[in-house]
Design an enzyme around this catalytic site. Structure first.
Site, PDB file in Angstrom:
ATOM      1  N   TYR A   7       0.988  -1.265  -0.040  1.00  0.00           N
ATOM      2  CA  TYR A   7       0.085  -0.062   0.091  1.00  0.00           C
ATOM      3  C   TYR A   7       0.792   1.131  -0.111  1.00  0.00           C
ATOM      4  O   TYR A   7       1.684   1.571   0.954  1.00  0.00           O
ATOM      5  CB  TYR A   7      -0.697  -0.003   1.256  1.00  0.00           C
ATOM      6  CG  TYR A   7      -1.688   1.153   1.474  1.00  0.00           C
ATOM      7  CD1 TYR A   7      -2.787   1.330   0.331  1.00  0.00           C
ATOM      8  CD2 TYR A   7      -1.963   1.718   2.583  1.00  0.00           C
ATOM      9  CE1 TYR A   7      -3.748   2.316   0.447  1.00  0.00           C
ATOM     10  CE2 TYR A   7      -2.766   2.792   2.734  1.00  0.00           C
ATOM     11  CZ  TYR A   7      -3.681   2.897   1.692  1.00  0.00           C
ATOM     12  OH  TYR A   7      -4.825   4.054   2.041  1.00  0.00           O
ATOM     13  N   TYR A  42     -12.089  -4.478   6.713  1.00  0.00           N
ATOM     14  CA  TYR A  42     -10.522  -4.415   7.310  1.00  0.00           C
ATOM     15  C   TYR A  42     -10.698  -3.285   8.342  1.00  0.00           C
ATOM     16  O   TYR A  42     -10.417  -3.683   9.667  1.00  0.00           O
ATOM     17  CB  TYR A  42      -9.584  -3.908   6.185  1.00  0.00           C
ATOM     18  CG  TYR A  42      -8.447  -3.317   6.751  1.00  0.00           C
ATOM     19  CD1 TYR A  42      -7.249  -4.519   7.015  1.00  0.00           C
ATOM     20  CD2 TYR A  42      -8.111  -2.110   7.083  1.00  0.00           C
ATOM     21  CE1 TYR A  42      -6.295  -3.876   7.713  1.00  0.00           C
ATOM     22  CE2 TYR A  42      -6.897  -1.697   7.657  1.00  0.00           C
ATOM     23  CZ  TYR A  42      -6.082  -2.320   8.150  1.00  0.00           C
ATOM     24  OH  TYR A  42      -4.746  -1.938   8.562  1.00  0.00           O
ATOM     25  N   HIS A  43     -11.476  -2.245   7.886  1.00  0.00           N
ATOM     26  CA  HIS A  43     -11.275  -1.087   9.032  1.00  0.00           C
ATOM     27  C   HIS A  43     -12.513  -1.275  10.301  1.00  0.00           C
ATOM     28  O   HIS A  43     -12.504  -0.623  11.141  1.00  0.00           O
ATOM     29  CB  HIS A  43     -11.720   0.470   8.208  1.00  0.00           C
ATOM     30  CG  HIS A  43     -10.791   0.495   7.191  1.00  0.00           C
ATOM     31  ND1 HIS A  43     -11.080   0.096   5.905  1.00  0.00           N
ATOM     32  CD2 HIS A  43      -9.449   1.248   7.256  1.00  0.00           C
ATOM     33  CE1 HIS A  43      -9.966   0.537   5.269  1.00  0.00           C
ATOM     34  NE2 HIS A  43      -9.307   1.093   5.767  1.00  0.00           N
ATOM     35  N   LYS A  92     -11.028  16.571  16.456  1.00  0.00           N
ATOM     36  CA  LYS A  92     -10.259  15.875  15.448  1.00  0.00           C
ATOM     37  C   LYS A  92     -10.126  17.082  14.326  1.00  0.00           C
ATOM     38  O   LYS A  92     -10.936  17.262  13.366  1.00  0.00           O
ATOM     39  CB  LYS A  92     -11.349  14.895  14.977  1.00  0.00           C
ATOM     40  CG  LYS A  92     -11.366  13.712  15.839  1.00  0.00           C
ATOM     41  CD  LYS A  92      -9.991  12.662  15.503  1.00  0.00           C
ATOM     42  CE  LYS A  92      -9.628  12.293  14.209  1.00  0.00           C
ATOM     43  NZ  LYS A  92      -8.407  11.730  14.265  1.00  0.00           N
ATOM     44  N   ASP A 146      -8.408  14.136   8.865  1.00  0.00           N
ATOM     45  CA  ASP A 146      -8.340  12.607   9.282  1.00  0.00           C
ATOM     46  C   ASP A 146      -9.512  12.157  10.052  1.00  0.00           C
ATOM     47  O   ASP A 146     -10.152  12.654  10.882  1.00  0.00           O
ATOM     48  CB  ASP A 146      -7.055  12.746  10.340  1.00  0.00           C
ATOM     49  CG  ASP A 146      -6.970  11.498  11.119  1.00  0.00           C
ATOM     50  OD1 ASP A 146      -7.178  10.451  10.735  1.00  0.00           O
ATOM     51  OD2 ASP A 146      -6.482  11.520  12.474  1.00  0.00           O
ATOM     52  N   HIS A 198      -9.849   8.907  10.924  1.00  0.00           N
ATOM     53  CA  HIS A 198      -9.293   7.750  12.007  1.00  0.00           C
ATOM     54  C   HIS A 198      -9.715   8.098  13.371  1.00  0.00           C
ATOM     55  O   HIS A 198      -9.067   8.675  14.057  1.00  0.00           O
ATOM     56  CB  HIS A 198      -8.159   7.112  11.704  1.00  0.00           C
ATOM     57  CG  HIS A 198      -7.965   6.573  10.681  1.00  0.00           C
ATOM     58  ND1 HIS A 198      -7.449   7.155   9.194  1.00  0.00           N
ATOM     59  CD2 HIS A 198      -8.021   5.160  10.120  1.00  0.00           C
ATOM     60  CE1 HIS A 198      -7.415   6.256   8.333  1.00  0.00           C
ATOM     61  NE2 HIS A 198      -7.504   5.001   8.626  1.00  0.00           N
TER      62      HIS A 198
END
Length: 687
Positions: free
Chosen positions: A29, A195-196, A561, A565, A567
């Site tokens: 990646y 995945y996440h 935040k 971003d 996440h």
């Protein structure tokens, strides 16, 4: 007969080794700074034996902003490559023939736009021009192979690069699927991405259930849209791929993958009537777990990565079609080319030196494996039924059900680590260590993003706009807006906009005006935190209470935040634990400007501001927040920062006025809460 004439029996002939199966597609990646720098990295990796590309885009590209947007400040080129227009897509794949490449693009909200530019770049590589016929364009498109992630539902739950409301996002996905099944038949238009979900705390049951509920929502949307006839619907099912996670519990992960295979076969056969067994195959790629990579003793991450890779390669009947591995130092910062090479070599040694690919499925007939698979299938079915009873995946997103479940599961995992029930070697046990030569110089153990990348991208956009046909762009975007108000497939208008020279921000901005934007539930308010307070949390609660009494009210913590971003897992866990510790928590979710965070600090009269930044933009965004607080007369409000922050950057932030810096090695949330109280007390001279 002399000794020299003694006949020595010959050794029995060794059985011929079985032929090896073809290995999975091997990727890393990658993408950073500029299209030109990323192109050089891709060509180097391909020369080392990598067999496919996996493109990481920067956050402005992922969220539909051009580099000159105020929201892009500090984010350009940080977590991936900026691709604001067709010119940069050309540079990204220069000297890489796209008709012979298998390319995976981790892109979601702007997936349609990226695929359109990719197709146009491929056409140009093959000599096509504005005057080329539709048949010539189609001939090139039919040769393209690869994947767009394009799973927006998990973005609402974990990764945060969504733009449009769920209904309109599903429409874009459905349009892409209908287009590719006819025009780019070797393309996987969606990579349904569990995945996440695991990164956000999902248990194996939740990962199975929520990914499959997403697949059901997507296929139901395609059916309802009527753009694909019954004869082609099986082809649509056959092009649905998945992108999964694999943690270090590799036996359980193997069973999870076998459960995925069984459940997908059942859903596609019974719900959608797919009769062709080939079209019902569960096809997936994987990146192994990044959540479990540690900043402390990061050399241990190598064996973690290898074990995680086994979970998706050992079982032949549930083996990944494509694998990409993180680098050992990702918890420290941006991996260097050498680090990525190490990860590629791990795959190559397993595929080419071991005998893994010479055998049928080694788990067939194991009653232990079968029992675990049966348990996961049954528990996932029960959770799928719960989500479907709520109205399906979209309804479960909008109600906050799935997000709340993930935040609670993640909080439970954090609690297990903190109390020692879940051992992380080098973190909560066996933490004594010799000095590591790998990290002797931390600033050289990672690669820094090019500080000139943002200006380079700004110059690129300005030059692009100066040399394009503005009238053609205006007309193309007007057509896109008009088509968006109808049920027309938007891929055609998007291709026209790419050919005319529109930018990423203009494409997304046009659709923002038609579709609006969306803010997903945070999942914090209803999440289950620490069920029972141990002595450490009880002591922190007492300190929070007494400090609040000394200051005349309950302590208020703003968790912010800034930037693009998305996440948010760490910020959410901090917010939940702060609530459990007795703070009044103000958390407004992701994607806030520094000015918005300052305004919230003023409006809520907070005692501390906590900033979470994992994209590498901390040196731009944190000073902006500090300056804003000073301008608002809140210079006495302490600011703490958490994220993947190199040690040298942490020192600079403290010099600029940050009260404390936390990185992934600081895993004790309750200890962090105590530190926040100490920061507040010092700011008010209470000690």
């Amino acid at each position: 007969m002399t000794d020299s004439e003694v006949q020595v029996p010959s050794a029995a002939p060794e059985a011929a080794r079985p032929a090896k199966d073809r290995p999975w597609v091997m990727r890393t990646y990658a993408g950073h700074s500029t299209a030109a720098a990323s192109n050089a990295l891709y060509r180097t990796n391909l020369a080392k034996g990598q067999t496919g590309l996996s493109v990481a885009f920067d956050l402005p590209t992922q969220t539909g902003y051009d580099p000159d947007s105020p929201l892009s400040r500090g984010e350009v080129g940080k977590v991936g490559v900026p691709v604001p227009h067709l010119g940069e897509m050309r540079r990204l794949f220069e000297d890489i023939p796209l008709t012979g490449m298998n390319t995976s693009m981790t892109i979601n909200a702007t997936a349609m736009w990226m695929l359109a530019m990719y197709q146009v770049a491929a056409e140009e590589q093959n000599g096509l021009t504005a005057d080329s016929s539709p048949e010539e364009r189609s001939a090139v498109a039919h040769q393209l192979a690869g994947t767009t992630q394009n799973d927006i539902i998990k973005e609402y739950l974990s990764r945060g690069t969504y733009v449009f409301p769920p209904e309109h996002s599903l429409r874009l996905i459905g349009d892409m699927i209908a287009y590719t099944v006819h025009e780019i038949p070797k393309w996987n238009p969606i990579n349904i991405c569990s995945y996440h979900l695991q990164e956000a705390g999902a248990t194996p049951t939740q990962e199975l259930a929520y990914a499959l509920c997403t697949a059901i929502a997507v296929l139901d949307q395609v059916k309802a849209a009527g753009q694909v006839d019954e004869q082609d619907f099986e082809k649509v099912v056959g092009r649905i791929s998945f992108f999964v996670n694999a943690g270090v519990r590799f036996i359980e992960e193997t069973c999870k993958m076998r459960a995925f295979v069984r459940l997908w076969d059942e859903i596609t056969r019974e719900r959608y009537g797919v009769t062709d067994e080939k079209m019902r195959r569960f096809r997936y790629g994987v990146q192994v777990n990044s959540l479990g990579l540690t900043e402390a003793q990061p050399e241990n991450n190598v064996q973690r990565i290898v074990l995680e890779m086994l979970g998706v390669t050992l079982s032949k009947n549930a083996r990944a079609r494509a694998v990409q591995l993180p680098a050992w130092n990702e918890a420290l910062g941006l991996p260097r080319p050498w680090d990525q090479q190490w990860s590629l070599r791990l795959q190559q040694v397993l595929a080419f030196e071991s005998d893994l690919l010479e055998y049928d499925d080694i788990f067939d007939g194991s009653h232990v494996i079968e029992a675990k698979v049966a348990f996961l299938v049954a528990s996932a079915k029960a959770e799928i039924d719960r989500v479907q009873a709520l109205g399906g995946a979209i309804a479960a997103v909008e109600s906050g059900y799935m997000k709340q479940a993930l935040v609670s599961a993640h909080a439970a995992r954090r609690a297990r680590i903190e109390n020692g029930d879940e051992i992380i070697v080098g973190v909560n046990k066996y933490d004594t260590t010799e000095p590591s030569p790998l990290t002797a110089n931390l600033d050289e153990a990672i690669m820094a993003a090019d500080p000139a990348a943002e200006q380079s991208a700004l110059d690129s956009v300005a030059d692009w706009k100066a040399h394009r046909d503005e009238a053609a762009v205006t007309e193309a975007l007007a057509t896109l807006a008009a088509d968006a108000k109808t049920d027309k497939n938007l891929m055609h208008a998007t291709l026209a906009a790419a050919r005319a020279g529109a930018t990423t921000g203009e494409w997304a901005g046009t659709l923002r005006e038609v579709f609006g934007e969306f803010r997903a539930p945070t999942g914090v308010s209803g999440a289950v935190g620490v069920a029972e307070a141990g002595a450490e949390l009880a002591a922190v609660r007492d300190k929070v209470r007494t400090t609040g009494e000394e200051l005349g009210g309950r302590l208020r913590l703003l968790v912010g935040k800034p930037g693009l971003d998305g996440h948010s897992n760490g910020a959410e866990q901090v917010a939940v634990r702060a609530r459990d510790a007795g703070f009044e928590v103000i958390y407004q979710g992701i994607r806030l400007t520094p000015d918005q965070i300052v305004a919230a600090a003023v409006a809520e009269d907070v005692h501390c501001v906590g900033l979470s930044i994992l994209s590498g933009s901390h040196m731009e965004l944190v000073p902006d927040v500090l300056d804003g607080l000073r301008a608002a007369g809140l210079e006495d409000v302490p600011v703490i920062v958490g994220g993947i922050i190199p040690e040298s950057d942490g020192r600079r932030l403290v010099e600029q006025g940050v009260a404390a810096v936390y990185t992934p090695k600081d895993f004790g949330l309750t200890e962090i809460m105590g530190g926040i109280v100490d920061v507040i007390r010092r700011a008010h001279d209470l000690d």
